[in-house]
Scaffold this active site. Structure first.
Site, PDB file in Angstrom:
ATOM      1  N   GLY A 287       0.874  -1.159   0.000  1.00  6.33           N
ATOM      2  CA  GLY A 287       0.000   0.000   0.000  1.00  6.33           C
ATOM      3  C   GLY A 287       0.907   1.202   0.000  1.00  6.33           C
ATOM      4  O   GLY A 287       1.516   1.519   1.006  1.00  6.33           O
ATOM      5  N   THR A 288       1.036   1.859  -1.080  1.00  3.02           N
ATOM      6  CA  THR A 288       2.270   2.527  -1.485  1.00  3.02           C
ATOM      7  C   THR A 288       2.027   3.931  -2.005  1.00  3.02           C
ATOM      8  O   THR A 288       0.914   4.266  -2.366  1.00  3.02           O
ATOM      9  CB  THR A 288       2.893   1.673  -2.622  1.00  3.02           C
ATOM     10  OG1 THR A 288       3.283   0.457  -2.087  1.00  3.02           O
ATOM     11  CG2 THR A 288       4.062   2.329  -3.272  1.00  3.02           C
TER      12      THR A 288
END
Length: 239
Positions: A16-17
């Protein structure tokens, strides 16, 4: 152990970037945070999401860590073969289209969004985005990952053509730090890669060197706090 925690520990690794690619006058700057998650558990707080494909092309990875790693491994292998056969480095467009081919042909199985950036002697610095589904988009800048939802308005205001290398890197670092402040799935440090005709430069910005945003700032006394602690009467409040 609590069942919900156990489920998070057993969940697939997901980045989750926040990933960013920006062109500037002479090359490109890629940037990313470093948090890798399994559910709500942070599996790695200092991962490197900017992967080298060739000497002149790099890849920013988001989504499933396993999916993005296997795509980058395959593409690196085929680009090496391509370089050996042609006797010269692959262009950024060739690398991006190879990634697009893998992503599109396996779109029902892959959960990864990718940003390709690099420099070649034919077209200079280029940024390509390959989101979920395998579409390919050439863009002056690209943002991806869960933190990107907080950055569209920011880039609308801050992006400009013809930036210098320093301006482009400062924009990337500022944008990733903003996403880290707002997105719970982004965090850690900021890594950048600068690619131009002179080669590749990697930079690292630890968390305590990043700009602070909003609730991260030191609390300040409100006007009500100042007035309540003041010994002045009501008549002294207005000068």
């Amino acid at each position: 152990m609590d069942q919900s925690i156990q489920n998070d520990l057993n969940a697939p690794h997901s980045m989750g970037t926040t990933i960013i690619g920006v062109t500037y006058n002479g090359g490109v700057v890629l940037g990313a945070d470093s948090r890798t998650s399994t559910g709500v558990y942070v599996a790695n707080r200092a991962s490197d999401k900017i992967t080298q494909l060739t000497d002149n092309v790099y890849l920013c990875r988001s989504g499933s860590a396993a999916d993005s790693q296997i795509v980058s491994d395959y593409v690196r292998h085929f680009l090496h073969q391509h370089t050996v056969q042609l006797g010269q480095p692959a262009t950024v467009k060739v690398a991006a289209n190879l990634i697009r081919l893998f992503s599109y042909n396996n779109k029902n199985m892959l959960q990864t969004g990718l940003i390709i950036g690099g420099w070649d002697k034919y077209e200079g610095g280029k940024i390509y985005g390959v989101p979920l589904g395998g579409t390919i988009l050439e863009q002056p800048f690209a943002i991806g990952g869960s933190g990107s939802t907080y950055l569209y308005g920011f880039f609308d205001q801050e992006w400009k053509e013809g930036m210098t290398k320093e301006e482009a890197e400062q924009l990337v670092v500022k944008a990733v730090s903003l996403a880290i402040a707002r997105d719970g799935a982004s965090g850690g440090v900021v890594r950048t890669v600068i690619i131009n005709s002179e080669g590749v430069t990697r930079n690292y910005y630890p968390g305590d060197a990043l700009p602070l945003w909003h609730e991260e700032l030191e609390p300040q006394n409100s006007l009500l706090d100042i007035l309540s602690s003041s010994s002045s009467g009501p008549d002294m409040m207005i000068s």
